[in-house]
Design a protein around this motif. Sequence first.
Motif, PDB file in Angstrom:
ATOM      1  N   TRP A 126       4.946  12.706  -0.298  1.00 15.64           N
ATOM      2  CA  TRP A 126       4.788  12.488  -1.735  1.00 15.64           C
ATOM      3  C   TRP A 126       4.473  11.031  -2.055  1.00 15.64           C
ATOM      4  O   TRP A 126       3.799  10.739  -3.031  1.00 15.64           O
ATOM      5  CB  TRP A 126       6.018  12.970  -2.484  1.00 15.64           C
ATOM      6  CG  TRP A 126       6.209  14.465  -2.354  1.00 15.64           C
ATOM      7  CD1 TRP A 126       5.301  15.370  -1.862  1.00 15.64           C
ATOM      8  CD2 TRP A 126       7.372  15.215  -2.698  1.00 15.64           C
ATOM      9  NE1 TRP A 126       5.832  16.637  -1.885  1.00 15.64           N
ATOM     10  CE2 TRP A 126       7.096  16.582  -2.396  1.00 15.64           C
ATOM     11  CE3 TRP A 126       8.612  14.883  -3.224  1.00 15.64           C
ATOM     12  CZ2 TRP A 126       8.030  17.598  -2.607  1.00 15.64           C
ATOM     13  CZ3 TRP A 126       9.538  15.892  -3.438  1.00 15.64           C
ATOM     14  CH2 TRP A 126       9.245  17.228  -3.140  1.00 15.64           C
ATOM     15  N   SER A 127       4.944  10.123  -1.207  1.00 16.95           N
ATOM     16  CA  SER A 127       4.571   8.720  -1.374  1.00 16.95           C
ATOM     17  C   SER A 127       3.063   8.554  -1.186  1.00 16.95           C
ATOM     18  O   SER A 127       2.399   7.831  -1.938  1.00 16.95           O
ATOM     19  CB  SER A 127       5.330   7.852  -0.362  1.00 16.95           C
ATOM     20  OG  SER A 127       4.936   6.507  -0.463  1.00 16.95           O
ATOM     21  N   GLN A 128       2.515   9.253  -0.183  1.00 11.84           N
ATOM     22  CA  GLN A 128       1.069   9.223   0.033  1.00 11.84           C
ATOM     23  C   GLN A 128       0.334   9.900  -1.121  1.00 11.84           C
ATOM     24  O   GLN A 128      -0.730   9.428  -1.560  1.00 11.84           O
ATOM     25  CB  GLN A 128       0.715   9.913   1.356  1.00 11.84           C
ATOM     26  CG  GLN A 128      -0.778   9.954   1.666  1.00 11.84           C
ATOM     27  CD  GLN A 128      -1.416   8.573   1.785  1.00 11.84           C
ATOM     28  OE1 GLN A 128      -0.755   7.611   2.185  1.00 11.84           O
ATOM     29  NE2 GLN A 128      -2.692   8.469   1.435  1.00 11.84           N
ATOM     30  N   ALA A 129       0.915  10.974  -1.645  1.00 18.88           N
ATOM     31  CA  ALA A 129       0.295  11.670  -2.780  1.00 18.88           C
ATOM     32  C   ALA A 129       0.229  10.762  -4.007  1.00 18.88           C
ATOM     33  O   ALA A 129      -0.755  10.787  -4.759  1.00 18.88           O
ATOM     34  CB  ALA A 129       1.076  12.945  -3.104  1.00 18.88           C
ATOM     35  N   ILE A 130       1.251   9.948  -4.200  1.00 18.15           N
ATOM     36  CA  ILE A 130       1.249   8.994  -5.321  1.00 18.15           C
ATOM     37  C   ILE A 130       0.104   7.998  -5.158  1.00 18.15           C
ATOM     38  O   ILE A 130      -0.623   7.692  -6.111  1.00 18.15           O
ATOM     39  CB  ILE A 130       2.608   8.272  -5.425  1.00 18.15           C
ATOM     40  CG1 ILE A 130       3.688   9.237  -5.939  1.00 18.15           C
ATOM     41  CG2 ILE A 130       2.519   7.048  -6.347  1.00 18.15           C
ATOM     42  CD1 ILE A 130       5.104   8.677  -5.877  1.00 18.15           C
ATOM     43  N   LYS A 131      -0.084   7.509  -3.924  1.00 19.48           N
ATOM     44  CA  LYS A 131      -1.182   6.563  -3.665  1.00 19.48           C
ATOM     45  C   LYS A 131      -2.539   7.210  -3.951  1.00 19.48           C
ATOM     46  O   LYS A 131      -3.409   6.611  -4.583  1.00 19.48           O
ATOM     47  CB  LYS A 131      -1.132   6.086  -2.208  1.00 19.48           C
ATOM     48  CG  LYS A 131       0.038   5.176  -1.887  1.00 19.48           C
ATOM     49  CD  LYS A 131       0.037   4.809  -0.416  1.00 19.48           C
ATOM     50  CE  LYS A 131       1.271   3.983  -0.066  1.00 19.48           C
ATOM     51  NZ  LYS A 131       1.366   3.729   1.384  1.00 19.48           N
ATOM     52  N   GLU A 132      -2.705   8.450  -3.481  1.00 19.95           N
ATOM     53  CA  GLU A 132      -3.978   9.145  -3.709  1.00 19.95           C
ATOM     54  C   GLU A 132      -4.188   9.422  -5.194  1.00 19.95           C
ATOM     55  O   GLU A 132      -5.309   9.335  -5.699  1.00 19.95           O
ATOM     56  CB  GLU A 132      -4.025  10.447  -2.910  1.00 19.95           C
ATOM     57  CG  GLU A 132      -4.139  10.228  -1.406  1.00 19.95           C
ATOM     58  CD  GLU A 132      -4.471  11.501  -0.644  1.00 19.95           C
ATOM     59  OE1 GLU A 132      -4.975  12.468  -1.266  1.00 19.95           O
ATOM     60  OE2 GLU A 132      -4.218  11.530   0.576  1.00 19.95           O
ATOM     61  N   PHE A 133      -3.110   9.744  -5.884  1.00 20.85           N
ATOM     62  CA  PHE A 133      -3.208   9.998  -7.319  1.00 20.85           C
ATOM     63  C   PHE A 133      -3.698   8.746  -8.049  1.00 20.85           C
ATOM     64  O   PHE A 133      -4.603   8.802  -8.883  1.00 20.85           O
ATOM     65  CB  PHE A 133      -1.855  10.436  -7.878  1.00 20.85           C
ATOM     66  CG  PHE A 133      -1.837  10.630  -9.370  1.00 20.85           C
ATOM     67  CD1 PHE A 133      -2.165  11.854  -9.932  1.00 20.85           C
ATOM     68  CD2 PHE A 133      -1.507   9.583 -10.218  1.00 20.85           C
ATOM     69  CE1 PHE A 133      -2.164  12.028 -11.311  1.00 20.85           C
ATOM     70  CE2 PHE A 133      -1.512   9.741 -11.590  1.00 20.85           C
ATOM     71  CZ  PHE A 133      -1.842  10.969 -12.137  1.00 20.85           C
TER      72      PHE A 133
END
Length: 429
Positions: A49-56
């Motif tokens: 989810w940390s990576q998902a935040i970056k992609e978002f």
Amino acid sequence: MLKTGKTLAALAAGLLALSACGGNGSSSSAKELRLWHYEAPDSAMGVAWSQAIKEFEQTHPGVKVKFEEKDFEQIQKTAPMVLNSKDAPDILEYNKGNATTGLLAKQGLLTDMSAEVVGRGWDKQLSPNVAETAKYDAKGVMGGDKWYGVPNYAEYLQVFYNKKLFDKYHVKVPTTFEELTAAMDTFVKNGVTPLANGGAEYPAQQYLYQLALSRADRPWVDRFERYTGKVDFHDPAWTYAATTFADWVRKGYIAKNTVSTKAEAAGTAFMSGKNPMFFSGSWWYGRFEKEIKNFDWDTFLWPGTRMTLGSSGNLWVVPKGSSNKKLAYDFIAITMKKDIQNLLANNGGVPVDADPAGVTDPKNKKLIENYRTLVNNDGLGFYPDWPAPGYYDVLVAGTQKLMNGTSSPAQVLDSFAKPYDENLSSVGH
């Protein structure tokens, strides 16, 4: 002319500011997405989810994610109050089940996401018994017709075991229930308590429910979890579970002094090498991989049963009062992408839609294979605290009484039945 230019610039700025406010909750030009979840940063979900935040943030220029890490118990107890206030986030992780997501949906505090789920194809990524935990009816009962949440990972319980201690006492990995009890007898004879446990939180009640599931089938689970028929708390499955759990404490399979121990202490007891086995969720997997340094460990499914505790993971839910619903849906979409799903898998998580070819670690492959075995056998038995609001505390109190010996198995089962039946009356069943 200059004055007119300034006026036009001011007007344009004002219009931009208005559009950023997004009063209908669907504007993609808002500057902030407030997100809550309670996964540890080094857990599989935390990493993914940390990576998902970056992609978002990369795909939504000018929008920042304001993430707040919360405590599971904190959200469990305060969500109805918080989501009915101006302090509610735009999106949060929330526990699935009638007593949690179902209750909030019934109270009108969550957004019906059905159109988004179908429109974005998320329903196609979820197996039916995983999707069941995300859909609720008008009474807040799981398995309904409207989507109030979306899981992007799954979870199930398995036995984590310490290979060093198994080798030391010449114990083989059990493949039958009889072999499991024989293994525990061997450890007890050598002064070792076989099972890590936490009586003050979920571990104890999950041992008890697993014992019940070992004598249960899908209709039994549906009656208990989804109110499809009458539940008899003194039937063979519940009676066996309560009497066997109490017997295991007497035999020393579970230490009586863990009656006030929390889940964290149970997990760290296993990590320290104190107990050779810990029956708990796949949510521990990534942490054990990172933190256990002094011995080799592995896992096996609870032997001699088709059904085990498990379900979808917790849900992404969008509060009714979210001012940035479209951004919330966009974030969910990123967590459902293949790269995030595979990142979950490679950090010890159980993704709902991973590509097996993208999973590199042999242990992680086994984690996903065991999950698929349960799904293919319709073996996910859900969790015992789901059916009624406050039922988690009822189960904690009951298992503590069994551990202390202050109530008989029959009395404890009566204590389970009363609030369950009262809840049935309140929901009109």
